[in-house]
Design an enzyme around this catalytic site. Structure first.
Site, PDB file in Angstrom:
ATOM      1  N   GLY A 181       0.373  -1.833   6.420  1.00 29.75           N
ATOM      2  CA  GLY A 181      -0.065  -1.771   7.801  1.00 29.75           C
ATOM      3  C   GLY A 181      -0.095  -3.130   8.466  1.00 29.75           C
ATOM      4  O   GLY A 181      -0.502  -3.248   9.629  1.00 29.75           O
ATOM      5  N   ASP A 182       0.319  -4.167   7.748  1.00 29.70           N
ATOM      6  CA  ASP A 182       0.341  -5.525   8.299  1.00 29.70           C
ATOM      7  C   ASP A 182       1.511  -6.249   7.636  1.00 29.70           C
ATOM      8  O   ASP A 182       2.404  -5.617   7.085  1.00 29.70           O
ATOM      9  CB  ASP A 182      -1.004  -6.216   8.068  1.00 29.70           C
ATOM     10  CG  ASP A 182      -1.341  -7.226   9.160  1.00 29.70           C
ATOM     11  OD1 ASP A 182      -0.423  -7.935   9.609  1.00 29.70           O
ATOM     12  OD2 ASP A 182      -2.511  -7.320   9.561  1.00 29.70           O
ATOM     13  N   ASP A 183       1.501  -7.584   7.671  1.00 34.48           N
ATOM     14  CA  ASP A 183       2.626  -8.335   7.114  1.00 34.48           C
ATOM     15  C   ASP A 183       2.808  -8.024   5.630  1.00 34.48           C
ATOM     16  O   ASP A 183       1.836  -7.997   4.868  1.00 34.48           O
ATOM     17  CB  ASP A 183       2.394  -9.828   7.296  1.00 34.48           C
ATOM     18  CG  ASP A 183       2.264 -10.226   8.757  1.00 34.48           C
ATOM     19  OD1 ASP A 183       3.006  -9.666   9.591  1.00 34.48           O
ATOM     20  OD2 ASP A 183       1.410 -11.077   9.064  1.00 34.48           O
TER      21      ASP A 183
END
Length: 396
Positions: free
Chosen positions: A206-208
């Site tokens: 959900g992020d990097d």
């Protein structure tokens, strides 16, 4: 584990059993190292610390289940290079598997699983019910000779793997999975660490997928420890709202000598993204990226000097970051919405940006402006794109 009172039924808390096992086995570390094998079962546990010359090994049918009881997670002060907690300023919860000032520590297995059971933590984050920053799954501080390999990590409360102030780190053969809408579930975040190798891994996040960091604004500048000599290779990422590899945004100790090659991104927001801002100071330099395959991307290239989140109001507005000697070559990007968004800082241009041997094909509904370049200097060579390129060495 059963010798130390552990019960792998997915319900019985095993935090005390893990601590007892590690304390007992660590007595033999000086005789060539100690190893704790986690057998098949579902082992519910809170945070526990490893020791030097120690291996934690997960059987292929072993699952470590992270406790959702906050009482099972000790509270720690913020990291000195950050000054504050990232979710909440007061501090942070300890990570599930943790250690500090260690030498020769290994977390591995034959693809055993660590399940962070993060949904409860994500809900608390969204509802602003947290008093401390959420825990990570695996974190080592001030440690040397660290290996994390051959594991599946799922549903972390926040970041998954976080080597910080470490040296000689090997991260390989990891599968990291989280819902693409889960908050801040970064895959692998080397932070103020040197001689790090990340390879042969797959992240859905959900992020990097990988975020390279080195401290936040005035705290990172004061701590002054860069991330350097980092190799990333044979890596695959899926993250619709974030980067395959992010450099920053917390980079105030500096990032230098990063080499990334044989990278694949699928349905991901951007490739290798540089994130910085006024107040960060330090540098991102000597970055070499080659052989990237990007499919269904919002951005092929993205760097920004306006990623302006700050820990507090104490940052120095005169602390300008130095971004230079950034090379991208041998890139194939398909179904791209926006070829390049390259935004430096006024009176502090990003320099030495080199883009070569690139083929970009656009989605059926691309952005009208495909190459947006501001306060950027560099060159391009053999770039095959259906849109205009930035002209080298000028400001746009």
């Amino acid at each position: 584990m059963t010798d130390f009172g552990g019960v792998g039924d997915g319900k019985t808390p095993n935090t005390k059993a893990f601590k007892a096992a590690i304390a007992e086995l660590s007595q033999y570390a000086s005789d060539g190292g100690a190893q704790l094998i986690v057998p098949p079962g579902r082992w519910l546990t809170g945070s526990f610390n490893l020791s030097s010359h120690f291996t934690l090994f997960l059987h292929k049918d072993a699952v470590l289940l992270a406790s959702q009881d906050e009482a099972e997670w000790p509270a720690f002060p913020p990291l000195p290079s950050y000054g504050v907690g990232r979710d909440e300023h007061a501090g942070r919860f300890s990570s599930l598997i943790f250690g500090t000032h260690l030498t020769d520590v290994v977390v591995t297995g034959n693809n055993g699983t660590i399940d962070g059971q993060g949904a409860v933590w994500w809900d608390k984050f969204h509802q602003k019910k947290l008093k401390l920053t959420r825990p990570y799954l695996i974190e080592f501080l001030y440690s040397d000779q660290v290996q994390i390999s051959n594991l599946t990590l799922i549903n972390s409360p926040s970041w998954n793997v976080h080597p910080t102030y470490c040296s000689n780190v090997l991260i390989q053969w990891l599968t990291i999975l989280a819902p693409v809408d889960s908050p801040n579930t970064d895959g692998i975040n080397p932070d103020s660490s040197s001689n790090v190798r990340i390879e042969d891994s797959f992240v859905v996040s959900g992020d990097d997928c990988i975020a390279v960091k080195s401290g936040w604004d005035e705290y990172g500048i004061k701590f002054g420890r860069p991330t350097q000599h980092l190799v990333i290779r044979r890596f695959t990422c899926i993250s619709p709202d974030s980067a395959t590899i992010a450099l920053g945004s917390e980079m105030s100790g500096g990032i230098q000598d990063v080499r990334a090659e044989d990278i694949t991104a699928l349905g991901t927001q951007s490739g290798v993204r540089i994130k910085t801002a006024v107040g960060r100071g330090a540098y991102v330099k000597d970055i070499f990226v080659r052989r990237m395959t990007l499919k269904t991307m919002k951005y092929a290239f993205w760097m920004t000097g306006s990623y302006g989140s700050h820990p507090d109001t104490g940052y120095d507005p005169k602390a300008l970051p130095e971004i230079k000697r950034i090379s991208y070559k041998d890139i194939v990007a398909e179904n791209v919405t926006y070829s390049a968004r390259l935004e430096g800082i006024e009176n502090d241009p990003f320099t030495g940006i080199c883009i070569s041997n690139v083929n970009i094909s656009l989605t059926q509904k691309p952005m009208e402006l495909q190459w947006n370049c501001t306060d950027i200097q560099g060159v391009s060579s053999k770039v095959n794109s259906s849109a205009m390129l930035c002209v080298a060495g000028e400001k746009y």
